[in-house]
Scaffold this active site. Sequence first.
Site, PDB file in Angstrom:
ATOM      1  N   ARG A 280       1.070  -1.431   0.000  1.00 47.29           N
ATOM      2  CA  ARG A 280       0.282   0.161  -0.192  1.00 47.29           C
ATOM      3  C   ARG A 280       0.838   1.023  -0.018  1.00 47.29           C
ATOM      4  O   ARG A 280       1.543   1.251   1.046  1.00 47.29           O
ATOM      5  CB  ARG A 280      -0.853   0.019   1.348  1.00 47.29           C
ATOM      6  CG  ARG A 280      -1.565   1.211   1.357  1.00 47.29           C
ATOM      7  CD  ARG A 280      -2.916   1.218   2.172  1.00 47.29           C
ATOM      8  NE  ARG A 280      -4.031   0.703   1.679  1.00 47.29           N
ATOM      9  CZ  ARG A 280      -5.323   0.622   2.141  1.00 47.29           C
ATOM     10  NH1 ARG A 280      -5.534   1.158   3.282  1.00 47.29           N
ATOM     11  NH2 ARG A 280      -6.267  -0.054   1.345  1.00 47.29           N
TER      12      ARG A 280
ATOM     13  N   ASP B 139     -17.116   7.105  -2.735  1.00 46.00           N
ATOM     14  CA  ASP B 139     -15.986   6.903  -1.887  1.00 46.00           C
ATOM     15  C   ASP B 139     -15.544   8.261  -1.160  1.00 46.00           C
ATOM     16  O   ASP B 139     -16.500   9.268  -1.609  1.00 46.00           O
ATOM     17  CB  ASP B 139     -14.908   6.536  -2.677  1.00 46.00           C
ATOM     18  CG  ASP B 139     -13.588   6.333  -1.987  1.00 46.00           C
ATOM     19  OD1 ASP B 139     -13.526   6.029  -0.699  1.00 46.00           O
ATOM     20  OD2 ASP B 139     -12.481   6.158  -2.618  1.00 46.00           O
TER      21      ASP B 139
ATOM     22  N   ARG C   5     -13.496  -8.431  -0.019  1.00 45.12           N
ATOM     23  CA  ARG C   5     -12.213  -8.669  -0.173  1.00 45.12           C
ATOM     24  C   ARG C   5     -11.520  -9.963   0.209  1.00 45.12           C
ATOM     25  O   ARG C   5     -10.552 -10.122  -0.485  1.00 45.12           O
ATOM     26  CB  ARG C   5     -11.893  -7.373   0.755  1.00 45.12           C
ATOM     27  CG  ARG C   5     -12.356  -5.887   0.468  1.00 45.12           C
ATOM     28  CD  ARG C   5     -11.602  -5.403  -0.924  1.00 45.12           C
ATOM     29  NE  ARG C   5     -10.217  -5.440  -0.543  1.00 45.12           N
ATOM     30  CZ  ARG C   5      -9.687  -4.101  -0.175  1.00 45.12           C
ATOM     31  NH1 ARG C   5     -10.074  -3.235   0.318  1.00 45.12           N
ATOM     32  NH2 ARG C   5      -8.368  -4.492  -0.220  1.00 45.12           N
TER      33      ARG C   5
ATOM     34  N   HIS D 267      -6.978   0.897  -7.061  1.00 49.34           N
ATOM     35  CA  HIS D 267      -7.075   0.000  -5.977  1.00 49.34           C
ATOM     36  C   HIS D 267      -7.557  -1.212  -6.462  1.00 49.34           C
ATOM     37  O   HIS D 267      -8.705  -1.498  -6.482  1.00 49.34           O
ATOM     38  CB  HIS D 267      -8.208   0.762  -5.249  1.00 49.34           C
ATOM     39  CG  HIS D 267      -8.085   0.164  -3.682  1.00 49.34           C
ATOM     40  ND1 HIS D 267      -7.424  -0.910  -3.294  1.00 49.34           N
ATOM     41  CD2 HIS D 267      -8.679   0.636  -2.535  1.00 49.34           C
ATOM     42  CE1 HIS D 267      -7.436  -1.290  -1.844  1.00 49.34           C
ATOM     43  NE2 HIS D 267      -8.413  -0.224  -1.525  1.00 49.34           N
TER      44      HIS D 267
ATOM     45  N   CYS E  66     -16.509   1.808  -0.814  1.00 47.04           N
ATOM     46  CA  CYS E  66     -15.252   0.820  -0.493  1.00 47.04           C
ATOM     47  C   CYS E  66     -15.072   0.929   1.031  1.00 47.04           C
ATOM     48  O   CYS E  66     -14.308  -0.031   1.413  1.00 47.04           O
ATOM     49  CB  CYS E  66     -14.102   1.095  -1.374  1.00 47.04           C
ATOM     50  SG  CYS E  66     -13.641   2.844  -1.112  1.00 47.04           S
TER      51      CYS E  66
ATOM     52  N   GLN F  22      -9.589  -3.886  -4.378  1.00 47.80           N
ATOM     53  CA  GLN F  22     -11.237  -3.425  -4.194  1.00 47.80           C
ATOM     54  C   GLN F  22     -12.055  -3.804  -5.091  1.00 47.80           C
ATOM     55  O   GLN F  22     -13.069  -4.243  -4.981  1.00 47.80           O
ATOM     56  CB  GLN F  22     -10.955  -2.046  -3.730  1.00 47.80           C
ATOM     57  CG  GLN F  22     -12.338  -1.354  -3.352  1.00 47.80           C
ATOM     58  CD  GLN F  22     -12.868  -1.776  -2.108  1.00 47.80           C
ATOM     59  OE1 GLN F  22     -12.196  -1.710  -0.937  1.00 47.80           O
ATOM     60  NE2 GLN F  22     -14.132  -2.278  -2.168  1.00 47.80           N
TER      61      GLN F  22
HETATM   62  N1   CP Z   1     -11.346  -0.095   1.357  1.00 50.93           N
HETATM   63  C1   CP Z   1     -10.089  -0.343   1.956  1.00 50.93           C
HETATM   64  O1   CP Z   1      -9.281  -0.568   1.091  1.00 50.93           O
HETATM   65  O2   CP Z   1     -10.109  -0.167   3.022  1.00 50.93           O
HETATM   66  P1   CP Z   1      -8.906  -0.245   4.203  1.00 50.93           P
HETATM   67  O3   CP Z   1      -8.215   1.163   3.916  1.00 50.93           O
HETATM   68  O4   CP Z   1      -9.623  -0.154   5.778  1.00 50.93           O
HETATM   69  O5   CP Z   1      -8.083  -1.119   3.869  1.00 50.93           O
HETATM   70  N1  NVA Z   2      -9.631   6.653  -1.968  1.00 53.78           N
HETATM   71  C1  NVA Z   2      -9.493   6.216  -0.639  1.00 53.78           C
HETATM   72  C2  NVA Z   2      -9.938   4.762  -0.883  1.00 53.78           C
HETATM   73  C3  NVA Z   2      -9.736   4.052   0.822  1.00 53.78           C
HETATM   74  C4  NVA Z   2      -9.926   2.579   0.720  1.00 53.78           C
HETATM   75  C5  NVA Z   2      -8.061   6.502  -0.361  1.00 53.78           C
HETATM   76  O1  NVA Z   2      -7.240   6.343  -1.154  1.00 53.78           O
HETATM   77  O2  NVA Z   2      -7.831   6.909   0.697  1.00 53.78           O
END
Ligand code: CP
Ligand code: NVA
Length: 312
Positions: free
Chosen positions: A109, A231, A299, A136, A271, A139
């Site tokens: 991440r 989102d 997920r 992502h 999400c 997701q």
């Molecule tokens: N949707 C998602 O990726 O959630 P987290 O940030 O909790 O991993």
């Molecule tokens: N768009 C959001 C998604 C979180 C899962 C972010 O990047 O923070």
Amino acid sequence: MVLTSDNMKMDVISVLDIQDRVKELLRIAGEIKKKYKNGEPFTPLEGKSLGMIFEKPSTRTRISFEVGMTQLGGHALYLSPKDLQLGRGETIADTAKVLSRYVDGIMYRAFKNEMMVELAENATVPVINGLDDVEHPCQIMADLLTIREKKGTFDDQHLVYVGDGNNVCNSLLLGGAVVGMDVTACTPKGYEPHEGIFDKARQIGRETGADISLSSSPEDAVKDATIIYTDVWISMGEEEEKERRMKDFKGFEVNDKLVSLATDQVIVMHCLPAHRGVEISASVMDGPHSVVFNQAENRLHAQKAIMAEVMG
Ligand code: CP
Ligand code: NVA
């Protein structure tokens, strides 16, 4: 892009990397989910390890990958950059090379997609994108699994994404295009999705029969929506833009009024994490159209399919 080296490793940095495998992976995810629900063990990754580097916080991604690895018979390691030498200046390339000598796959991440690509280019084991500033993909695999479960098919579906043209929106455009589902990204002006990704989604959509479009009017966009998706307005790393964004996104809340304009059987997706009263009203988030917790659950199953595919 799929990075295929001599040892045939397969990275999942973008939905495009698994473009030809999306439908099959969804089928496998469905099978894996069924096995899990029936209490049948499925352990193709026995003895294997997944290194998970998180530059940003996570609830769903961390837990679903870690639990998923355990269920597949393997083991996952949570690696925080502040505990790794990465936090003291070791390069991402060296980190990739070292990790590749220990683990069988890396989930990352990242703040920057460039770092994701650099890690993947230097790792000799598969790299899975657990979110970056551009995409992502995991997701979206869970979301497609949820849509297939709830709607039975992607045909005749119109997903309208209402909100920020961010990483989730970009991957949704690609995922929708790949499975032949119409997707509209409805964003305030100046917050449109990544231009190159939008163009690529349109190009794929022309082949699969998916209509990929943009809008800046939530009321108009949701009129024939069978799926509304939203989102956060402020993604991780954009906190300093909060004041401006709260003003610019006025009118983009997914609330009862907006949902009432869509088709009767519309499902509402997010999400997560969600902010009730900001991008989604509490009544919609917790109401009868919402499938947000199914998405979160999926997920686990979607990622198990991905891990079994690239690390198996
Ligand atoms: N949707 C998602 O990726 O959630 P987290 O940030 O909790 O991993
Ligand atoms: N768009 C959001 C998604 C979180 C899962 C972010 O990047 O923070």
